[in-house]
Design a protein around this motif. Structure first.
Motif, PDB file in Angstrom:
ATOM      1  N   ASP A 155     -80.090 -83.447 -59.839  1.00 46.81           N
ATOM      2  CA  ASP A 155     -78.964 -83.118 -60.720  1.00 46.81           C
ATOM      3  C   ASP A 155     -77.900 -82.269 -60.035  1.00 46.81           C
ATOM      4  OD1 ASP A 155     -80.208 -84.423 -62.898  1.00 46.81           O
ATOM      5  OD2 ASP A 155     -81.403 -82.640 -63.333  1.00 46.81           O
ATOM      6  N   ASP A 156     -77.991 -82.148 -58.712  1.00 45.95           N
ATOM      7  CA  ASP A 156     -77.051 -81.323 -57.965  1.00 45.95           C
ATOM      8  C   ASP A 156     -75.638 -81.902 -58.103  1.00 45.95           C
ATOM      9  OD1 ASP A 156     -75.589 -79.856 -56.126  1.00 45.95           O
ATOM     10  OD2 ASP A 156     -77.193 -79.826 -54.638  1.00 45.95           O
ATOM     11  N   LYS A 157     -74.788 -81.206 -58.815  1.00 41.53           N
ATOM     12  CA  LYS A 157     -73.438 -81.682 -59.105  1.00 41.53           C
ATOM     13  C   LYS A 157     -72.509 -81.581 -57.901  1.00 41.53           C
ATOM     14  CE  LYS A 157     -74.615 -82.312 -63.396  1.00 41.53           C
ATOM     15  NZ  LYS A 157     -74.881 -83.696 -63.888  1.00 41.53           N
ATOM     16  N   SER A 158     -72.905 -80.815 -56.898  1.00 41.59           N
ATOM     17  CA  SER A 158     -72.034 -80.654 -55.738  1.00 41.59           C
ATOM     18  C   SER A 158     -71.955 -81.930 -54.902  1.00 41.59           C
ATOM     19  CB  SER A 158     -72.508 -79.487 -54.866  1.00 41.59           C
ATOM     20  OG  SER A 158     -73.772 -79.767 -54.279  1.00 41.59           O
ATOM     21  N   PHE A 159     -73.000 -82.759 -55.012  1.00 40.23           N
ATOM     22  CA  PHE A 159     -72.990 -84.022 -54.267  1.00 40.23           C
ATOM     23  C   PHE A 159     -72.233 -85.076 -55.064  1.00 40.23           C
ATOM     24  CE2 PHE A 159     -75.470 -82.502 -50.909  1.00 40.23           C
ATOM     25  CZ  PHE A 159     -75.533 -83.491 -49.937  1.00 40.23           C
ATOM     26  N   ALA A 160     -70.918 -84.924 -55.051  1.00 40.54           N
ATOM     27  CA  ALA A 160     -70.012 -85.825 -55.753  1.00 40.54           C
ATOM     28  C   ALA A 160     -68.618 -85.602 -55.194  1.00 40.54           C
ATOM     29  CB  ALA A 160     -70.041 -85.548 -57.261  1.00 40.54           C
ATOM     30  N   VAL A 161     -67.716 -86.514 -55.465  1.00 41.31           N
ATOM     31  CA  VAL A 161     -66.327 -86.311 -55.052  1.00 41.31           C
ATOM     32  C   VAL A 161     -65.713 -85.227 -55.942  1.00 41.31           C
ATOM     33  CG1 VAL A 161     -66.006 -88.643 -54.163  1.00 41.31           C
ATOM     34  CG2 VAL A 161     -65.549 -88.176 -56.570  1.00 41.31           C
ATOM     35  N   LYS A 162     -64.673 -84.598 -55.452  1.00 40.77           N
ATOM     36  CA  LYS A 162     -64.032 -83.501 -56.195  1.00 40.77           C
ATOM     37  C   LYS A 162     -63.526 -83.967 -57.555  1.00 40.77           C
ATOM     38  CE  LYS A 162     -62.833 -80.803 -52.108  1.00 40.77           C
ATOM     39  NZ  LYS A 162     -61.748 -80.276 -51.239  1.00 40.77           N
ATOM     40  N   LYS A 163     -63.135 -85.230 -57.625  1.00 47.66           N
ATOM     41  CA  LYS A 163     -62.666 -85.793 -58.890  1.00 47.66           C
ATOM     42  C   LYS A 163     -63.748 -85.734 -59.952  1.00 47.66           C
ATOM     43  CE  LYS A 163     -60.567 -90.037 -60.713  1.00 47.66           C
ATOM     44  NZ  LYS A 163     -60.103 -91.412 -60.357  1.00 47.66           N
ATOM     45  N   ASP A 164     -65.024 -85.782 -59.502  1.00 46.56           N
ATOM     46  CA  ASP A 164     -66.159 -85.715 -60.421  1.00 46.56           C
ATOM     47  C   ASP A 164     -66.775 -84.328 -60.474  1.00 46.56           C
ATOM     48  OD1 ASP A 164     -65.800 -88.441 -60.847  1.00 46.56           O
ATOM     49  OD2 ASP A 164     -67.254 -89.029 -59.309  1.00 46.56           O
ATOM     50  N   GLY A 165     -66.094 -83.336 -59.899  1.00 49.20           N
ATOM     51  CA  GLY A 165     -66.582 -81.962 -59.929  1.00 49.20           C
ATOM     52  C   GLY A 165     -67.428 -81.564 -58.736  1.00 49.20           C
ATOM     53  N   GLY A 166     -67.476 -82.411 -57.694  1.00 49.99           N
ATOM     54  CA  GLY A 166     -68.293 -82.124 -56.521  1.00 49.99           C
ATOM     55  C   GLY A 166     -67.516 -81.496 -55.376  1.00 49.99           C
ATOM     56  N   ASP A 167     -68.151 -81.478 -54.201  1.00 48.95           N
ATOM     57  CA  ASP A 167     -67.585 -80.806 -53.030  1.00 48.95           C
ATOM     58  C   ASP A 167     -66.865 -81.735 -52.057  1.00 48.95           C
ATOM     59  OD1 ASP A 167     -68.659 -78.481 -53.988  1.00 48.95           O
ATOM     60  OD2 ASP A 167     -70.407 -78.497 -52.650  1.00 48.95           O
ATOM     61  N   PHE A 168     -66.964 -83.034 -52.261  1.00 48.97           N
ATOM     62  CA  PHE A 168     -66.467 -83.970 -51.267  1.00 48.97           C
ATOM     63  C   PHE A 168     -65.095 -84.545 -51.638  1.00 48.97           C
ATOM     64  CE2 PHE A 168     -71.024 -83.836 -50.853  1.00 48.97           C
ATOM     65  CZ  PHE A 168     -71.248 -83.866 -49.485  1.00 48.97           C
ATOM     66  N   ASP A 169     -64.240 -84.653 -50.621  1.00 50.48           N
ATOM     67  CA  ASP A 169     -62.925 -85.250 -50.836  1.00 50.48           C
ATOM     68  C   ASP A 169     -63.063 -86.736 -51.169  1.00 50.48           C
ATOM     69  OD1 ASP A 169     -61.575 -82.882 -50.265  1.00 50.48           O
ATOM     70  OD2 ASP A 169     -61.495 -83.330 -48.114  1.00 50.48           O
ATOM     71  N   GLN A 170     -62.214 -87.206 -52.046  1.00 50.93           N
ATOM     72  CA  GLN A 170     -62.108 -88.637 -52.255  1.00 50.93           C
ATOM     73  C   GLN A 170     -60.953 -89.149 -51.389  1.00 50.93           C
ATOM     74  OE1 GLN A 170     -62.082 -86.593 -55.110  1.00 50.93           O
ATOM     75  NE2 GLN A 170     -59.921 -86.462 -55.664  1.00 50.93           N
TER      76      GLN A 170
END
Length: 210
Positions: A155-170
């Protein structure tokens, strides 16, 4: 007339034998070269997703097959083990991204057994030039964003694009591809965490799967 036909048939037969023999010779010569180049490319990729300082069995990594839906399909994927002394220090696991924007993406994910991603490399993709192809290291450094990241849980939310609330650039104009790669990396690293106690049950590379 018959003599001419006979001569042409003999000439054709000799030519066929010659070209077949030449093809066989060329194949025998190039086959080990191709195999060596493939092995060098594979070693280069493994060294990129598993830091060289983490292992001392670089010349002969242990290799197993892993079959799990978390890897994108039910095809056996190669798992490589790196050791430092007698201890397993890192792993690299092939994985398939089935939901890339332009089709299936093949990757190699390096991680330890504690959710830490060491590195990720794209092996094959068909993404659109200038958009989704930024997952390719030759185009962009984006793939290095995974280096050192730790997945806390499924459920780690950081592993997502920033658009989805995570740490990674889209990518500008292309969110589907990075989202798919991030999700696949997360699933693969979480699967690796579960494999330490299952290694003795996994088929070794070179078994009937290859």
């Amino acid at each position: 007339m018959l003599e001419t036909i006979y001569k042409n048939a003999v000439t054709l037969a000799i030519f066929s034998i010659f070209t077949t023999g030449l093809t066989a010779v060329v194949n025998d010569i190039t086959k080990p070269i191709i195999a060596r180049n493939i092995a060098l490319k594979q070693k280069h990729l493994l060294n990129q997703v598993m830091n060289l300082d983490l292992y001392d069995n670089q010349t002969q990594l242990e290799c197993y097959f892993v079959t799990d839906p978390a890897l994108g399909n039910t095809t056996p994927h190669h798992l490589y083990l790196a050791r430092k002394g007698d201890q397993i220090s890192a792993t690299a696991l092939e994985t398939t991204v089935p939901d890339g924007y332009a089709g299936v993406i093949q990757m190699l994910v390096g991680a330890d057994f504690h959710g830490k991603v060491l590195g990720v490399r794209v092996i094959e993709h068909h993404e659109t030039p200038g958009l989704g192809d930024k997952i390719d290291l030759s185009i962009s450094n984006w793939i290095n964003s995974f280096n050192g990241k730790v997945i806390q849980s499924a459920d780690d939310k950081s592993f997502a694009v920033k658009k989805d609330g995570g740490d990674f650039d889209q990518f500008t104009g292309a969110t589907i591809t990075p989202r798919a790669v991030i999700n696949a990396t997360k699933r693969t690293a979480l699967l690796i965490e579960t494999l330490r106690d299952k290694l003795s049950l996994l088929p070794e590379c070179g078994d009937t799967h290859e």
